[in-house]
Motif scaffolding. Structure first.
Motif, PDB file in Angstrom:
ATOM      1  N   PHE A  42      -6.679  -6.016   4.735  1.00  0.00           N
ATOM      2  CA  PHE A  42      -5.514  -6.658   4.130  1.00  0.00           C
ATOM      3  C   PHE A  42      -5.938  -7.573   2.988  1.00  0.00           C
ATOM      4  O   PHE A  42      -5.389  -7.508   1.886  1.00  0.00           O
ATOM      5  CB  PHE A  42      -4.740  -7.438   5.196  1.00  0.00           C
ATOM      6  CG  PHE A  42      -3.573  -8.205   4.640  1.00  0.00           C
ATOM      7  CD1 PHE A  42      -2.414  -7.546   4.275  1.00  0.00           C
ATOM      8  CD2 PHE A  42      -3.635  -9.576   4.483  1.00  0.00           C
ATOM      9  CE1 PHE A  42      -1.336  -8.249   3.750  1.00  0.00           C
ATOM     10  CE2 PHE A  42      -2.573 -10.278   3.964  1.00  0.00           C
ATOM     11  CZ  PHE A  42      -1.421  -9.607   3.600  1.00  0.00           C
ATOM     12  N   VAL A  43      -6.934  -8.425   3.250  1.00  0.00           N
ATOM     13  CA  VAL A  43      -7.401  -9.360   2.228  1.00  0.00           C
ATOM     14  C   VAL A  43      -7.974  -8.612   1.029  1.00  0.00           C
ATOM     15  O   VAL A  43      -7.699  -8.959  -0.126  1.00  0.00           O
ATOM     16  CB  VAL A  43      -8.427 -10.344   2.830  1.00  0.00           C
ATOM     17  CG1 VAL A  43      -9.138 -11.140   1.755  1.00  0.00           C
ATOM     18  CG2 VAL A  43      -7.744 -11.274   3.824  1.00  0.00           C
ATOM     19  N   LEU A  44      -8.761  -7.570   1.282  1.00  0.00           N
ATOM     20  CA  LEU A  44      -9.323  -6.792   0.182  1.00  0.00           C
ATOM     21  C   LEU A  44      -8.234  -6.091  -0.631  1.00  0.00           C
ATOM     22  O   LEU A  44      -8.332  -6.004  -1.855  1.00  0.00           O
ATOM     23  CB  LEU A  44     -10.330  -5.774   0.705  1.00  0.00           C
ATOM     24  CG  LEU A  44     -11.649  -6.346   1.219  1.00  0.00           C
ATOM     25  CD1 LEU A  44     -12.512  -5.242   1.823  1.00  0.00           C
ATOM     26  CD2 LEU A  44     -12.387  -7.067   0.119  1.00  0.00           C
ATOM     27  N   THR A  45      -7.215  -5.609   0.020  1.00  0.00           N
ATOM     28  CA  THR A  45      -6.112  -4.954  -0.691  1.00  0.00           C
ATOM     29  C   THR A  45      -5.386  -5.949  -1.576  1.00  0.00           C
ATOM     30  O   THR A  45      -5.103  -5.661  -2.746  1.00  0.00           O
ATOM     31  CB  THR A  45      -5.127  -4.324   0.317  1.00  0.00           C
ATOM     32  OG1 THR A  45      -5.832  -3.372   1.105  1.00  0.00           O
ATOM     33  CG2 THR A  45      -3.976  -3.652  -0.394  1.00  0.00           C
ATOM     34  N   ILE A  46      -5.085  -7.124  -1.048  1.00  0.00           N
ATOM     35  CA  ILE A  46      -4.402  -8.152  -1.842  1.00  0.00           C
ATOM     36  C   ILE A  46      -5.291  -8.584  -3.004  1.00  0.00           C
ATOM     37  O   ILE A  46      -4.822  -8.751  -4.132  1.00  0.00           O
ATOM     38  CB  ILE A  46      -4.019  -9.360  -0.960  1.00  0.00           C
ATOM     39  CG1 ILE A  46      -3.018  -8.938   0.111  1.00  0.00           C
ATOM     40  CG2 ILE A  46      -3.468 -10.498  -1.800  1.00  0.00           C
ATOM     41  CD1 ILE A  46      -1.736  -8.344  -0.415  1.00  0.00           C
ATOM     42  N   ALA A  47      -6.586  -8.739  -2.764  1.00  0.00           N
ATOM     43  CA  ALA A  47      -7.509  -9.145  -3.833  1.00  0.00           C
ATOM     44  C   ALA A  47      -7.592  -8.072  -4.916  1.00  0.00           C
ATOM     45  O   ALA A  47      -7.656  -8.376  -6.108  1.00  0.00           O
ATOM     46  CB  ALA A  47      -8.889  -9.418  -3.250  1.00  0.00           C
ATOM     47  N   LYS A  48      -7.574  -6.818  -4.514  1.00  0.00           N
ATOM     48  CA  LYS A  48      -7.668  -5.727  -5.484  1.00  0.00           C
ATOM     49  C   LYS A  48      -6.383  -5.630  -6.330  1.00  0.00           C
ATOM     50  O   LYS A  48      -6.442  -5.328  -7.515  1.00  0.00           O
ATOM     51  CB  LYS A  48      -7.930  -4.407  -4.774  1.00  0.00           C
ATOM     52  CG  LYS A  48      -8.258  -3.279  -5.702  1.00  0.00           C
ATOM     53  CD  LYS A  48      -8.732  -2.082  -4.900  1.00  0.00           C
ATOM     54  CE  LYS A  48      -9.046  -0.941  -5.787  1.00  0.00           C
ATOM     55  NZ  LYS A  48     -10.407  -0.920  -6.258  1.00  0.00           N
ATOM     56  N   LEU A  49      -5.235  -5.889  -5.722  1.00  0.00           N
ATOM     57  CA  LEU A  49      -3.974  -5.846  -6.462  1.00  0.00           C
ATOM     58  C   LEU A  49      -3.884  -7.002  -7.455  1.00  0.00           C
ATOM     59  O   LEU A  49      -3.252  -6.861  -8.494  1.00  0.00           O
ATOM     60  CB  LEU A  49      -2.793  -5.886  -5.501  1.00  0.00           C
ATOM     61  CG  LEU A  49      -2.596  -4.629  -4.647  1.00  0.00           C
ATOM     62  CD1 LEU A  49      -1.498  -4.858  -3.633  1.00  0.00           C
ATOM     63  CD2 LEU A  49      -2.288  -3.428  -5.512  1.00  0.00           C
ATOM     64  N   GLY A  50      -4.471  -8.117  -7.116  1.00  0.00           N
ATOM     65  CA  GLY A  50      -4.511  -9.258  -8.030  1.00  0.00           C
ATOM     66  C   GLY A  50      -3.270 -10.121  -7.948  1.00  0.00           C
ATOM     67  O   GLY A  50      -2.305  -9.807  -7.251  1.00  0.00           O
ATOM     68  N   PRO A  51      -3.293 -11.219  -8.677  1.00  0.00           N
ATOM     69  CA  PRO A  51      -2.167 -12.157  -8.622  1.00  0.00           C
ATOM     70  C   PRO A  51      -0.884 -11.612  -9.247  1.00  0.00           C
ATOM     71  O   PRO A  51       0.203 -12.097  -8.952  1.00  0.00           O
ATOM     72  CB  PRO A  51      -2.679 -13.377  -9.384  1.00  0.00           C
ATOM     73  CG  PRO A  51      -3.824 -12.900 -10.182  1.00  0.00           C
ATOM     74  CD  PRO A  51      -4.374 -11.684  -9.500  1.00  0.00           C
ATOM     75  N   GLN A  52      -0.974 -10.589 -10.094  1.00  0.00           N
ATOM     76  CA  GLN A  52       0.229 -10.062 -10.728  1.00  0.00           C
ATOM     77  C   GLN A  52       1.158  -9.385  -9.721  1.00  0.00           C
ATOM     78  O   GLN A  52       2.315  -9.128 -10.044  1.00  0.00           O
ATOM     79  CB  GLN A  52      -0.124  -9.085 -11.871  1.00  0.00           C
ATOM     80  CG  GLN A  52      -0.773  -7.812 -11.450  1.00  0.00           C
ATOM     81  CD  GLN A  52      -2.289  -7.922 -11.324  1.00  0.00           C
ATOM     82  OE1 GLN A  52      -2.841  -9.004 -11.286  1.00  0.00           O
ATOM     83  NE2 GLN A  52      -2.965  -6.796 -11.252  1.00  0.00           N
ATOM     84  N   ILE A  53       0.688  -9.103  -8.537  1.00  0.00           N
ATOM     85  CA  ILE A  53       1.561  -8.481  -7.526  1.00  0.00           C
ATOM     86  C   ILE A  53       2.727  -9.394  -7.183  1.00  0.00           C
ATOM     87  O   ILE A  53       3.810  -8.942  -6.826  1.00  0.00           O
ATOM     88  CB  ILE A  53       0.744  -8.084  -6.268  1.00  0.00           C
ATOM     89  CG1 ILE A  53       1.565  -7.206  -5.331  1.00  0.00           C
ATOM     90  CG2 ILE A  53       0.293  -9.309  -5.511  1.00  0.00           C
ATOM     91  CD1 ILE A  53       1.891  -5.865  -5.873  1.00  0.00           C
ATOM     92  N   LEU A  54       2.543 -10.720  -7.333  1.00  0.00           N
ATOM     93  CA  LEU A  54       3.611 -11.664  -7.029  1.00  0.00           C
ATOM     94  C   LEU A  54       4.627 -11.785  -8.161  1.00  0.00           C
ATOM     95  O   LEU A  54       5.689 -12.341  -7.994  1.00  0.00           O
ATOM     96  CB  LEU A  54       3.023 -13.046  -6.712  1.00  0.00           C
ATOM     97  CG  LEU A  54       2.097 -13.090  -5.485  1.00  0.00           C
ATOM     98  CD1 LEU A  54       1.486 -14.473  -5.346  1.00  0.00           C
ATOM     99  CD2 LEU A  54       2.849 -12.694  -4.227  1.00  0.00           C
ATOM    100  N   GLN A  55       4.305 -11.250  -9.333  1.00  0.00           N
ATOM    101  CA  GLN A  55       5.179 -11.361 -10.505  1.00  0.00           C
ATOM    102  C   GLN A  55       5.833 -10.028 -10.860  1.00  0.00           C
ATOM    103  O   GLN A  55       6.314  -9.854 -11.970  1.00  0.00           O
ATOM    104  CB  GLN A  55       4.372 -11.887 -11.697  1.00  0.00           C
ATOM    105  CG  GLN A  55       3.815 -13.261 -11.458  1.00  0.00           C
ATOM    106  CD  GLN A  55       2.864 -13.697 -12.553  1.00  0.00           C
ATOM    107  OE1 GLN A  55       2.622 -12.959 -13.484  1.00  0.00           O
ATOM    108  NE2 GLN A  55       2.320 -14.881 -12.415  1.00  0.00           N
ATOM    109  N   ARG A  56       5.884  -9.123  -9.982  1.00  0.00           N
ATOM    110  CA  ARG A  56       6.477  -7.806 -10.263  1.00  0.00           C
ATOM    111  C   ARG A  56       7.990  -7.872 -10.128  1.00  0.00           C
ATOM    112  O   ARG A  56       8.530  -8.672  -9.363  1.00  0.00           O
ATOM    113  CB  ARG A  56       5.903  -6.735  -9.341  1.00  0.00           C
ATOM    114  CG  ARG A  56       6.255  -6.945  -7.883  1.00  0.00           C
ATOM    115  CD  ARG A  56       5.539  -5.928  -7.007  1.00  0.00           C
ATOM    116  NE  ARG A  56       5.733  -6.245  -5.605  1.00  0.00           N
ATOM    117  CZ  ARG A  56       6.705  -5.744  -4.873  1.00  0.00           C
ATOM    118  NH1 ARG A  56       7.551  -4.885  -5.371  1.00  0.00           N
ATOM    119  NH2 ARG A  56       6.821  -6.076  -3.619  1.00  0.00           N
ATOM    120  N   PRO A  57       8.723  -7.023 -10.846  1.00  0.00           N
ATOM    121  CA  PRO A  57      10.188  -7.011 -10.695  1.00  0.00           C
ATOM    122  C   PRO A  57      10.584  -6.409  -9.358  1.00  0.00           C
ATOM    123  O   PRO A  57       9.936  -5.501  -8.851  1.00  0.00           O
ATOM    124  CB  PRO A  57      10.646  -6.119 -11.844  1.00  0.00           C
ATOM    125  CG  PRO A  57       9.459  -5.296 -12.211  1.00  0.00           C
ATOM    126  CD  PRO A  57       8.256  -6.107 -11.857  1.00  0.00           C
TER     127      PRO A  57
END
Length: 58
Positions: A42-57
């Protein structure tokens, strides 16, 4: 309540208390390892997606 020896199929015997404790400890260790792997993935997946995952429409 433990089954009587005559109630068990051939070749199966009840566990001794020491064997039951050993099996329980092994089961807990496997469960903790599996949980740690899930958390790691889970942590590796979130890290790979990066912080922009929280700014998606949405």
């Amino acid at each position: 309540m433990r089954p009587a020896m005559s109630d068990l199929p051939d070749g199966i015997r009840p566990l001794t208390p020491a064997e039951a404790r050993t099996r329980r400890k092994r089961s807990v260790a496997i469960a903790l390892t599996l949980g740690a792997l899930v958390l790691l993935f889970f942590v590796l997946t979130i890290a790979k997606l990066g912080p922009q995952i929280l700014q998606r429409p949405l």
